[in-house]
Design a protein around this motif. Structure first.
Motif, mmCIF file in Angstrom:
data_model
loop_
_atom_site.group_PDB
_atom_site.id
_atom_site.type_symbol
_atom_site.label_atom_id
_atom_site.label_comp_id
_atom_site.label_asym_id
_atom_site.label_seq_id
_atom_site.Cartn_x
_atom_site.Cartn_y
_atom_site.Cartn_z
ATOM 1 N N ALA A 256 0.833 -1.196 0.000
ATOM 2 C CA ALA A 256 0.000 0.000 0.000
ATOM 3 C C ALA A 256 0.873 1.253 0.000
ATOM 4 O O ALA A 256 1.984 1.242 0.533
ATOM 5 C CB ALA A 256 -0.910 -0.006 1.231
ATOM 6 N N PRO A 257 0.420 2.349 -0.590
ATOM 7 C CA PRO A 257 1.173 3.605 -0.517
ATOM 8 C C PRO A 257 1.360 4.040 0.937
ATOM 9 O O PRO A 257 0.534 3.740 1.807
ATOM 10 C CB PRO A 257 0.296 4.600 -1.284
ATOM 11 C CG PRO A 257 -0.556 3.760 -2.169
ATOM 12 C CD PRO A 257 -0.798 2.493 -1.408
ATOM 13 N N ALA A 258 2.446 4.759 1.201
ATOM 14 C CA ALA A 258 2.751 5.195 2.566
ATOM 15 C C ALA A 258 1.828 6.312 3.029
ATOM 16 O O ALA A 258 1.632 6.507 4.222
ATOM 17 C CB ALA A 258 4.204 5.654 2.645
ATOM 18 N N THR A 259 1.263 7.062 2.090
ATOM 19 C CA THR A 259 0.386 8.178 2.433
ATOM 20 C C THR A 259 -0.969 7.973 1.765
ATOM 21 O O THR A 259 -1.077 7.244 0.777
ATOM 22 C CB THR A 259 0.996 9.515 1.967
ATOM 23 O OG1 THR A 259 1.241 9.442 0.559
ATOM 24 C CG2 THR A 259 2.304 9.792 2.689
ATOM 25 N N VAL A 296 -0.116 -0.749 -4.599
ATOM 26 C CA VAL A 296 -1.407 -1.371 -4.876
ATOM 27 C C VAL A 296 -2.519 -0.415 -4.461
ATOM 28 O O VAL A 296 -2.464 0.191 -3.381
ATOM 29 C CB VAL A 296 -1.543 -2.704 -4.113
ATOM 30 C CG1 VAL A 296 -2.928 -3.298 -4.284
ATOM 31 C CG2 VAL A 296 -0.480 -3.688 -4.594
ATOM 32 N N LEU A 297 -3.515 -0.256 -5.320
ATOM 33 C CA LEU A 297 -4.668 0.594 -5.030
ATOM 34 C C LEU A 297 -5.949 -0.201 -5.239
ATOM 35 O O LEU A 297 -6.040 -1.023 -6.159
ATOM 36 C CB LEU A 297 -4.686 1.827 -5.942
ATOM 37 C CG LEU A 297 -3.525 2.822 -5.795
ATOM 38 C CD1 LEU A 297 -3.602 3.875 -6.894
ATOM 39 C CD2 LEU A 297 -3.544 3.480 -4.420
ATOM 40 N N VAL A 351 -13.173 5.300 -8.905
ATOM 41 C CA VAL A 351 -12.267 5.852 -7.903
ATOM 42 C C VAL A 351 -11.185 4.848 -7.544
ATOM 43 O O VAL A 351 -11.432 3.627 -7.489
ATOM 44 C CB VAL A 351 -13.056 6.239 -6.639
ATOM 45 C CG1 VAL A 351 -12.132 6.730 -5.522
ATOM 46 C CG2 VAL A 351 -14.096 7.305 -6.968
ATOM 47 N N VAL A 352 -9.958 5.339 -7.298
ATOM 48 C CA VAL A 352 -8.878 4.504 -6.780
ATOM 49 C C VAL A 352 -8.391 5.120 -5.478
ATOM 50 O O VAL A 352 -8.286 6.334 -5.361
ATOM 51 C CB VAL A 352 -7.709 4.350 -7.770
ATOM 52 C CG1 VAL A 352 -8.153 3.624 -9.041
ATOM 53 C CG2 VAL A 352 -7.103 5.700 -8.145
ATOM 54 N N ARG A 353 -8.121 4.256 -4.491
ATOM 55 C CA ARG A 353 -7.633 4.758 -3.205
ATOM 56 C C ARG A 353 -6.863 3.663 -2.489
ATOM 57 O O ARG A 353 -6.823 2.515 -2.943
ATOM 58 C CB ARG A 353 -8.780 5.269 -2.339
ATOM 59 C CG ARG A 353 -9.842 4.240 -2.002
ATOM 60 C CD ARG A 353 -10.847 4.826 -0.988
ATOM 61 N NE ARG A 353 -11.664 5.873 -1.575
ATOM 62 C CZ ARG A 353 -12.966 5.758 -1.793
ATOM 63 N NH1 ARG A 353 -13.598 4.624 -1.497
ATOM 64 N NH2 ARG A 353 -13.638 6.748 -2.319
ATOM 65 N N ASN A 354 -6.257 4.006 -1.377
ATOM 66 C CA ASN A 354 -5.491 3.028 -0.604
ATOM 67 C C ASN A 354 -6.337 1.790 -0.327
ATOM 68 O O ASN A 354 -7.524 1.907 -0.026
ATOM 69 C CB ASN A 354 -5.022 3.638 0.726
ATOM 70 C CG ASN A 354 -4.017 4.739 0.546
ATOM 71 O OD1 ASN A 354 -4.258 5.681 -0.207
ATOM 72 N ND2 ASN A 354 -2.897 4.646 1.207
ATOM 73 N N PRO A 355 -5.715 0.610 -0.405
ATOM 74 C CA PRO A 355 -6.485 -0.618 -0.184
ATOM 75 C C PRO A 355 -6.869 -0.780 1.290
ATOM 76 O O PRO A 355 -6.279 -0.199 2.167
ATOM 77 C CB PRO A 355 -5.522 -1.713 -0.618
ATOM 78 C CG PRO A 355 -4.158 -1.118 -0.433
ATOM 79 C CD PRO A 355 -4.315 0.352 -0.725
#
Length: 355
Positions: A256-259, A296-297, A351-355
């Motif tokens: 996952a992205p850190a932010t 990963v999103l 929409v895409v966002r943190n998993p």
């Protein structure tokens, strides 16, 4: 087959900032698992976790194991609990045996030595590599004044690998090789209106064979090129750009992205509006938002707006999770991702966002 290996779990933890309390073990997870040939880290983590990209948070480094971040067929993974938190420990497979040169060819025990290339890959890159595109995002003026294809061999209008093509334009500083691209849509952020970049659809590559000497020092020179690679048919007016100094990353670190990241799907590589598994999509978030290859999103279908007949109001239904993508190329303001899972039909502006 390209091999990619698990990067240091500690590095992944620091990079992705995943908290241990967020781990999500599958209800039917095994207590142990013996790694088999053909496994990938993505597959194995999916046996233990409902979300495979959370692997780094449960990985327990064993200092007694040589190269504990490399996992080989025959190794055993044991699920244990440390301070109440689930952890996976690595136990190397059975001791390898080899012929001893001083014992009349008798088998003798030896320390197991495996080449790094035989370690299991992190994701099934061999299965998805064909879908990882060379398409890039360029500035909105990148195609202005660049050479373009004017004809194929024997005046063909569709060309492929192994053929000659002719291009016209500014070759006053000729290069040995060129990438062939087709100008795609110019993307703008749907919320701010900011211009983010233009799609340069990958068509192929070509080597410069010769230049028309009469016009070599003008912006209207004609060049002959040999096509070395194509991903789709070359057409008249396709553009030539310098070959990009890059390669598709062989080492992905899924996580996952850190932010926090939230964006939308702006387009699909082939210009359609519907999105399916293994489609390449462009999203309106990039390096400046902290997105890097391997991130990963989750993909969410936008909730429909319905009419509340009692309150006599329009109400937007919640967004519904419908898929997962992995970023494989990042640019300053945009990224390209590969859809790894799609539970429902997806579309541009989802929409895409943190998993």
């Amino acid at each position: 087959m390209k091999k990619i290996i698990l990067a240091a779990a500690a590095t992944l933890l620091a990079t992705f900032g995943i908290q241990a309390q967020d781990s999500r073990l599958r209800p039917d997870h095994p207590d142990t698992y013996v790694v088999e040939k053909g496994d990938t880290l993505w597959d194995i983590s999916g046996r233990f976790l409902s979300q495979p990209w959370y692997w780094p948070e449960i990985w327990q480094v064993n200092p007694q194991v040589e190269n504990p971040h490399l996992i080989y067929p025959g190794d055993r993974l044991n699920l244990v609990y440390v301070d109440g938190q689930p952890r996976l420990e690595l136990e190397r497979g059975p001791t390898a045996y080899k012929l001893s040169p001083v014992s009349n060819n008798r088998l003798g025990p030896s320390v197991r030595r495996e080449p790094i290339s035989s370690a299991i890959p992190a994701i099934p890159l061999d299965a998805i590599n064909a879908f990882l595109s060379r398409t890039r995002i360029v500035g909105p003026n990148a195609f202005r004044g660049v050479p373009y294809v004017i004809s194929g061999q024997d005046q063909r209008i569709l060309m492929g690998a192994g053929e000659k093509i002719y291009a016209r334009g500014d070759f006053r500083e000729p290069l040995a090789s060129y990438g062939i691209y087709r100008p795609g849509p110019v993307y703008a952020d749907p919320y701010t209106g900011e211009q983010l970049g233009q799609q340069a659809l990958d068509i192929g590559s070509a080597d410069l064979r010769q230049l028309d000497e009469d016009n070599a020092n003008t912006e209207y020179a004609v060049a002959t090129l040999d096509v070395t690679r194509t991903s789709r048919d070359i057409r008249l007016e396709d553009r030539l750009l310098p070959v990009e100094e890059r390669s598709i990353a062989a080492l992905f670190q899924p996580g996952a992205p850190a932010t926090p990241v939230e964006g939308v799907i702006l387009g699909v590589e082939e210009g359609v509006t519907q999105v399916a598994k293994y489609d390449v999509v462009a999203i309106n978030r990039g390096l400046r938002e902290g997105l890097e290859p391997g991130h990963v999103l989750a993909i969410y279908k936008r909730g429909a707006t319905v009419r509340d007949r009692v309150a006599r109001q329009n109400v937007k239904l919640p967004d519904e999770r419908a898929g997962v993508l992995m970023v494989f190329r990042s640019f300053e303001k945009m990224s390209l991702g590969l859809v790894l899972d799609a539970d429902k039909p997806l579309a541009v502006m989802d929409v895409v966002r943190n998993p």
